[in-house]
Scaffold this motif. Structure first.
Motif, short mmCIF file in Angstrom:
data_model
loop_
_atom_site.label_atom_id
_atom_site.label_comp_id
_atom_site.label_asym_id
_atom_site.label_seq_id
_atom_site.Cartn_x
_atom_site.Cartn_y
_atom_site.Cartn_z
N THR A 194 41.53 35.61 46.64
CA THR A 194 42.55 35.70 47.69
C THR A 194 42.75 37.12 48.19
N VAL A 195 42.39 38.10 47.36
CA VAL A 195 42.48 39.51 47.75
C VAL A 195 41.21 40.20 47.31
N SER A 196 41.04 41.47 47.74
CA SER A 196 39.87 42.23 47.30
C SER A 196 40.00 42.63 45.84
N ALA A 197 38.91 43.06 45.25
CA ALA A 197 38.94 43.51 43.86
C ALA A 197 39.87 44.69 43.70
N ALA A 198 39.85 45.62 44.65
CA ALA A 198 40.72 46.80 44.57
C ALA A 198 42.19 46.40 44.64
N GLU A 199 42.51 45.44 45.51
CA GLU A 199 43.89 44.98 45.62
C GLU A 199 44.33 44.27 44.34
N LEU A 200 43.43 43.50 43.76
CA LEU A 200 43.75 42.83 42.50
C LEU A 200 44.09 43.85 41.42
N VAL A 201 43.28 44.90 41.31
CA VAL A 201 43.54 45.94 40.31
C VAL A 201 44.90 46.59 40.55
N ASP A 202 45.19 46.89 41.81
CA ASP A 202 46.48 47.51 42.14
C ASP A 202 47.64 46.59 41.78
N GLN A 203 47.51 45.29 42.10
CA GLN A 203 48.59 44.34 41.82
C GLN A 203 48.83 44.19 40.32
N LEU A 204 47.75 44.06 39.55
CA LEU A 204 47.90 43.90 38.11
C LEU A 204 48.40 45.18 37.45
N THR A 205 47.94 46.31 37.97
CA THR A 205 48.41 47.59 37.42
C THR A 205 49.91 47.76 37.67
N ALA A 206 50.36 47.39 38.86
CA ALA A 206 51.79 47.51 39.18
C ALA A 206 52.62 46.66 38.24
N LEU A 207 52.15 45.44 37.96
CA LEU A 207 52.91 44.54 37.07
C LEU A 207 52.90 45.05 35.63
N ALA A 208 51.71 45.43 35.15
CA ALA A 208 51.61 45.91 33.76
C ALA A 208 52.37 47.22 33.58
N ASP A 209 52.21 48.14 34.52
CA ASP A 209 52.89 49.43 34.41
C ASP A 209 54.40 49.26 34.53
#
Length: 220
Positions: A194-209
């Motif tokens: 649904t999103v790019s790989a870079a966006e996925l990393v950013d989204q998961l990083t935001a949640l985990a951080d």
């Protein structure tokens, strides 16, 4: 005839090692490793449902040769899973965890990015590993990898807590929470896209951080 008993207390010399047996053992180990490599390549070319014939073609041998080194396909699958885990997956993830970074967010992002990159770089191997999840009585690569990464992350979290004079009781809970979140979300994304790989990393990083940021002490 009277038997002569050796009372010197000195043990008789051990027999000389069998050089031929040692060379054969090493040859068999090396040949088996070559065939596992051919099986990994077969998975990359054919996909998770590879056959022993596919491995034989990849190795340039007959199927009979494969069965000289593996009792059945399940044993070959176990060896392929071990190779993926030890040579491809864990070095990437644990390698990123081992890098010292001043910023927690950067550390989380690097590990998450490494996992997402694996899905991007090795889609066939990733699908293969998941296809074997939960095999009765057989190795579970996904679970073993989760345990290894969560254990390493939990150790780092624990060190931070102890250094700040706080209880480390929650370290493993939080580590497994982060690993499980990333793994499940990335697995869903691998099909949904649904999103790019870079966006996925950013989204998961935001949640985990965002989650760990409220729990961990600030870096000194």
């Amino acid at each position: 005839m009277q038997r002569v008993v050796d009372t010197s207390g000195v043990a008789p010399p051990s027999p000389a090692p069998d050089g031929r047996r040692s060379r054969w053992t090493e040859h068999r180990r090396a040949r088996r490793e070559d065939l596992v490599g051919a099986a990994v390549e077969a998975v990359r070319l054919v996909g998770p449902d590879f056959s022993v014939d596919d491995v034989a073609r990849s190795a340039g041998v007959s199927k009979t040769v494969i069965y000289r080194y593996f009792s059945d396909k399940d044993e070959l699958i176990d060896a392929v899973l071990e190779r993926i885990s030890q040579a491809i997956l864990l070095p990437r993830l644990l390698g990123e965890l081992a890098v010292e970074r001043a910023d927690d967010r950067a550390s989380l992002s690097a590990v998450i990015a490494a996992f997402v990159a694996l899905i991007e770089d090795e889609p066939a191997l990733y699908r293969f590993a998941y296809a074997q999840t939960g095999r009765t009585g057989r190795a579970d690569l996904v679970a073993a990898t989760e345990h290894a990464v969560a254990g390493a992350l939990g150790g780092l979290i624990s060190e931070r807590l102890i250094a700040a004079g706080r209880s480390a009781d929650g370290a493993m809970t939080w580590a497994y929470g982060v690993v499980g979140m990333v793994q499940l979300a990335a697995h869903w994304w691998s099909a949904a896209r649904t999103v790019s790989a870079a966006e996925l990393v950013d989204q998961l990083t935001a949640l985990a951080d965002g989650g760990l940021g409220t729990l961990l002490p600030p870096r000194s």
